[in-house]
Design a protein around this motif. Structure first.
Motif, PDB file in Angstrom:
ATOM      1  N   ALA A 115      74.232  -5.326 -16.812  1.00 32.02           N
ATOM      2  CA  ALA A 115      75.178  -5.966 -15.900  1.00 32.02           C
ATOM      3  C   ALA A 115      75.039  -7.473 -16.043  1.00 32.02           C
ATOM      4  CB  ALA A 115      74.913  -5.553 -14.457  1.00 32.02           C
ATOM      5  N   VAL A 116      76.164  -8.151 -16.173  1.00 33.43           N
ATOM      6  CA  VAL A 116      76.182  -9.613 -16.304  1.00 33.43           C
ATOM      7  C   VAL A 116      77.031 -10.182 -15.177  1.00 33.43           C
ATOM      8  CG1 VAL A 116      76.861 -11.565 -17.737  1.00 33.43           C
ATOM      9  CG2 VAL A 116      75.839  -9.551 -18.799  1.00 33.43           C
ATOM     10  N   LEU A 117      76.442 -11.053 -14.383  1.00 32.65           N
ATOM     11  CA  LEU A 117      77.146 -11.721 -13.290  1.00 32.65           C
ATOM     12  C   LEU A 117      77.196 -13.216 -13.563  1.00 32.65           C
ATOM     13  CD1 LEU A 117      76.362  -8.972 -12.005  1.00 32.65           C
ATOM     14  CD2 LEU A 117      75.938 -10.200  -9.870  1.00 32.65           C
ATOM     15  N   ARG A 118      78.359 -13.794 -13.417  1.00 28.28           N
ATOM     16  CA  ARG A 118      78.472 -15.253 -13.514  1.00 28.28           C
ATOM     17  C   ARG A 118      78.492 -15.830 -12.107  1.00 28.28           C
ATOM     18  NH1 ARG A 118      82.241 -18.982 -17.459  1.00 28.28           N
ATOM     19  NH2 ARG A 118      81.418 -20.985 -16.717  1.00 28.28           N
ATOM     20  N   VAL A 119      77.616 -16.790 -11.869  1.00 23.76           N
ATOM     21  CA  VAL A 119      77.461 -17.394 -10.546  1.00 23.76           C
ATOM     22  C   VAL A 119      77.749 -18.883 -10.644  1.00 23.76           C
ATOM     23  CG1 VAL A 119      75.863 -17.861  -8.654  1.00 23.76           C
ATOM     24  CG2 VAL A 119      75.740 -15.677  -9.878  1.00 23.76           C
ATOM     25  N   THR A 120      78.713 -19.339  -9.857  1.00 19.19           N
ATOM     26  CA  THR A 120      79.070 -20.756  -9.824  1.00 19.19           C
ATOM     27  C   THR A 120      78.969 -21.253  -8.385  1.00 19.19           C
ATOM     28  OG1 THR A 120      80.591 -20.492 -11.693  1.00 19.19           O
ATOM     29  CG2 THR A 120      80.862 -22.458 -10.322  1.00 19.19           C
ATOM     30  N   ASP A 121      78.174 -22.282  -8.177  1.00 23.22           N
ATOM     31  CA  ASP A 121      77.966 -22.842  -6.837  1.00 23.22           C
ATOM     32  C   ASP A 121      77.571 -21.763  -5.834  1.00 23.22           C
ATOM     33  OD1 ASP A 121      78.592 -25.358  -7.797  1.00 23.22           O
ATOM     34  OD2 ASP A 121      80.716 -25.170  -7.295  1.00 23.22           O
ATOM     35  N   GLY A 122      76.710 -20.855  -6.268  1.00 22.70           N
ATOM     36  CA  GLY A 122      76.170 -19.837  -5.386  1.00 22.70           C
ATOM     37  C   GLY A 122      77.046 -18.628  -5.155  1.00 22.70           C
ATOM     38  N   VAL A 123      78.206 -18.572  -5.810  1.00 17.16           N
ATOM     39  CA  VAL A 123      79.157 -17.474  -5.610  1.00 17.16           C
ATOM     40  C   VAL A 123      79.343 -16.712  -6.913  1.00 17.16           C
ATOM     41  CG1 VAL A 123      81.524 -16.862  -4.985  1.00 17.16           C
ATOM     42  CG2 VAL A 123      80.367 -18.746  -3.804  1.00 17.16           C
ATOM     43  N   VAL A 124      79.321 -15.368  -6.818  1.00 16.84           N
ATOM     44  CA  VAL A 124      79.602 -14.545  -7.996  1.00 16.84           C
ATOM     45  C   VAL A 124      81.103 -14.616  -8.274  1.00 16.84           C
ATOM     46  CG1 VAL A 124      79.560 -12.236  -8.987  1.00 16.84           C
ATOM     47  CG2 VAL A 124      77.661 -13.005  -7.542  1.00 16.84           C
ATOM     48  N   VAL A 125      81.475 -15.218  -9.404  1.00 17.01           N
ATOM     49  CA  VAL A 125      82.891 -15.417  -9.715  1.00 17.01           C
ATOM     50  C   VAL A 125      83.406 -14.431 -10.758  1.00 17.01           C
ATOM     51  CG1 VAL A 125      82.841 -17.852  -9.066  1.00 17.01           C
ATOM     52  CG2 VAL A 125      82.323 -17.196 -11.436  1.00 17.01           C
ATOM     53  N   ALA A 126      82.496 -13.751 -11.459  1.00 16.79           N
ATOM     54  CA  ALA A 126      82.913 -12.751 -12.449  1.00 16.79           C
ATOM     55  C   ALA A 126      81.735 -11.836 -12.730  1.00 16.79           C
ATOM     56  CB  ALA A 126      83.382 -13.415 -13.742  1.00 16.79           C
ATOM     57  N   GLN A 127      82.032 -10.590 -13.067  1.00 18.53           N
ATOM     58  CA  GLN A 127      80.968  -9.671 -13.420  1.00 18.53           C
ATOM     59  C   GLN A 127      81.486  -8.604 -14.371  1.00 18.53           C
ATOM     60  OE1 GLN A 127      79.632  -6.883 -10.209  1.00 18.53           O
ATOM     61  NE2 GLN A 127      80.896  -8.197  -8.882  1.00 18.53           N
ATOM     62  N   ALA A 128      80.582  -8.073 -15.172  1.00 16.34           N
ATOM     63  CA  ALA A 128      80.915  -7.019 -16.129  1.00 16.34           C
ATOM     64  C   ALA A 128      79.675  -6.164 -16.340  1.00 16.34           C
ATOM     65  CB  ALA A 128      81.378  -7.624 -17.458  1.00 16.34           C
ATOM     66  N   ALA A 129      79.904  -4.876 -16.547  1.00 17.97           N
ATOM     67  CA  ALA A 129      78.780  -3.962 -16.731  1.00 17.97           C
ATOM     68  C   ALA A 129      79.161  -2.850 -17.699  1.00 17.97           C
ATOM     69  CB  ALA A 129      78.340  -3.364 -15.389  1.00 17.97           C
ATOM     70  N   ALA A 130      78.160  -2.349 -18.420  1.00 14.37           N
ATOM     71  CA  ALA A 130      78.372  -1.252 -19.362  1.00 14.37           C
ATOM     72  C   ALA A 130      77.004  -0.720 -19.764  1.00 14.37           C
ATOM     73  CB  ALA A 130      79.157  -1.710 -20.584  1.00 14.37           C
ATOM     74  N   HIS A 131      76.999   0.331 -20.574  1.00 11.06           N
ATOM     75  CA  HIS A 131      75.730   0.871 -21.036  1.00 11.06           C
ATOM     76  C   HIS A 131      75.766   1.068 -22.545  1.00 11.06           C
ATOM     77  CE1 HIS A 131      77.946   4.652 -21.255  1.00 11.06           C
ATOM     78  NE2 HIS A 131      76.958   5.101 -22.031  1.00 11.06           N
ATOM     79  N   SER A 132      74.590   1.125 -23.148  1.00  6.14           N
ATOM     80  CA  SER A 132      74.468   1.452 -24.562  1.00  6.14           C
ATOM     81  C   SER A 132      73.678   2.747 -24.689  1.00  6.14           C
ATOM     82  CB  SER A 132      73.759   0.323 -25.325  1.00  6.14           C
ATOM     83  OG  SER A 132      72.473   0.100 -24.794  1.00  6.14           O
ATOM     84  N   SER A 133      73.934   3.484 -25.760  1.00  8.55           N
ATOM     85  CA  SER A 133      73.235   4.741 -26.020  1.00  8.55           C
ATOM     86  C   SER A 133      72.700   4.729 -27.442  1.00  8.55           C
ATOM     87  CB  SER A 133      74.175   5.936 -25.841  1.00  8.55           C
ATOM     88  OG  SER A 133      74.707   5.993 -24.535  1.00  8.55           O
ATOM     89  N   THR A 134      71.425   5.032 -27.601  1.00  8.63           N
ATOM     90  CA  THR A 134      70.807   5.066 -28.922  1.00  8.63           C
ATOM     91  C   THR A 134      69.989   6.342 -29.057  1.00  8.63           C
ATOM     92  OG1 THR A 134      70.662   2.647 -28.958  1.00  8.63           O
ATOM     93  CG2 THR A 134      69.308   3.846 -30.541  1.00  8.63           C
ATOM     94  N   VAL A 135      70.226   7.071 -30.121  1.00 10.15           N
ATOM     95  CA  VAL A 135      69.471   8.296 -30.371  1.00 10.15           C
ATOM     96  C   VAL A 135      68.128   7.937 -31.002  1.00 10.15           C
ATOM     97  CG1 VAL A 135      69.422  10.516 -31.565  1.00 10.15           C
ATOM     98  CG2 VAL A 135      71.589   9.624 -30.676  1.00 10.15           C
ATOM     99  N   VAL A 136      67.051   8.476 -30.423  1.00 10.02           N
ATOM    100  CA  VAL A 136      65.702   8.211 -30.908  1.00 10.02           C
ATOM    101  C   VAL A 136      65.092   9.520 -31.406  1.00 10.02           C
ATOM    102  CG1 VAL A 136      63.418   7.290 -30.336  1.00 10.02           C
ATOM    103  CG2 VAL A 136      65.457   6.390 -29.184  1.00 10.02           C
ATOM    104  N   HIS A 137      64.622   9.510 -32.647  1.00  7.55           N
ATOM    105  CA  HIS A 137      63.981  10.687 -33.235  1.00  7.55           C
ATOM    106  C   HIS A 137      62.466  10.451 -33.243  1.00  7.55           C
ATOM    107  CE1 HIS A 137      67.853  12.321 -34.678  1.00  7.55           C
ATOM    108  NE2 HIS A 137      68.172  11.052 -34.892  1.00  7.55           N
ATOM    109  N   PHE A 138      61.755  11.285 -32.518  1.00 11.95           N
ATOM    110  CA  PHE A 138      60.320  11.096 -32.342  1.00 11.95           C
ATOM    111  C   PHE A 138      59.506  11.888 -33.360  1.00 11.95           C
ATOM    112  CE2 PHE A 138      62.148  10.384 -28.099  1.00 11.95           C
ATOM    113  CZ  PHE A 138      61.635   9.124 -27.833  1.00 11.95           C
ATOM    114  N   ALA A 139      58.398  11.310 -33.778  1.00 14.55           N
ATOM    115  CA  ALA A 139      57.421  12.009 -34.609  1.00 14.55           C
ATOM    116  C   ALA A 139      56.541  12.883 -33.714  1.00 14.55           C
ATOM    117  CB  ALA A 139      56.563  10.997 -35.365  1.00 14.55           C
TER     118      ALA A 139
END
Length: 210
Positions: A115-139
């Motif tokens: 999640a990324v929030l942009r804060v200007t003069d103490g106020v959240v003026v924009a925000q965006a959020a997302a997720h990433s997925s990565t497959v991990v193969h374990f030994a």
């Protein structure tokens, strides 16, 4: 423009510093277990990690309510989905050992909410959020190697009871996806989210030291 990392993770801090960003660090204090429980058992894994990341960034944003700075606050949360269950930090050797009994020789999906929030003069003026997925193969580590790894303490405080950039890297055969997101903060995704809130890497690369 300054970037604030809403995390105590040294791995995330290292990734950002290695990528030319000099963040301030503010720890959110969000109760991850309580928030996860409040989302309910039917919440999708992607929703859980994304909402945790959003909560962390939002909590840190509140600490800048009285400032006149122009900031971007980045919150992250990672969990491993394997065997039909979602796993965060094991916190104990016993739990980590049980996790590795499931993980050894198997594959899981490391999900990281951002999640990324942009804060200007103490106020959240924009925000965006997302997720990433990565497959991990374990030994499959030997009993002696696994006990030594558990004894190191490293897997107890990391999502999924493993690292890619530390001792746990010995036990990861390969991944499919973004390695930085497995470490804890996906640089390609953060770059995209920064654009969505109206800033750029060029601004962050030029920021002074904290």
């Amino acid at each position: 423009m300054r970037l604030v990392l809403a995390s105590a993770s040294p791995a995330r801090l290292s990734v950002l510093r290695g990528a030319g960003v000099k963040p301030m660090v503010r720890v959110s204090g969000v109760d991850e277990d309580a928030l996860t429980a409040s989302l309910g058992p039917s919440a999708a894994p992607e929703t859980v990690v994304t909402e945790l990341a959003r909560a962390k960034a939002s909590a840190v944003a509140e600490t800048f309510a009285d400032t006149t700075s122009d900031l971007v606050i980045v919150g992250c949360d990672s969990m491993l989905s394997i065997g039909g269950e979602l796993h965060g930090k094991p916190h104990s050797v016993e739990v980590a050992r049980q996790r590795w009994q499931t993980m050894a020789g198997a594959s899981g999906v490391l999900l990281t909410g951002h999640a990324v929030l942009r804060v200007t003069d103490g106020v959240v003026v924009a925000q965006a959020a997302a997720h990433s997925s990565t497959v991990v193969h374990f030994a499959t580590p030997s009993s002696a190697d696994l006990e030594a790894y558990l004894g190191s303490g490293e897997p107890l405080q990391v999502a999924g009871a493993f690292t890619l950039d530390g001792l746990g890297g010995w036990f990861v055969d390969r991944i499919e996806g973004d390695p930085s997101s497995v470490i804890g903060i996906g640089l390609p995704l953060v770059r995209t989210l920064l654009t969505r809130v109206g800033t750029s890497l060029a601004e962050l690369w030029g920021a002074p030291d904290s």
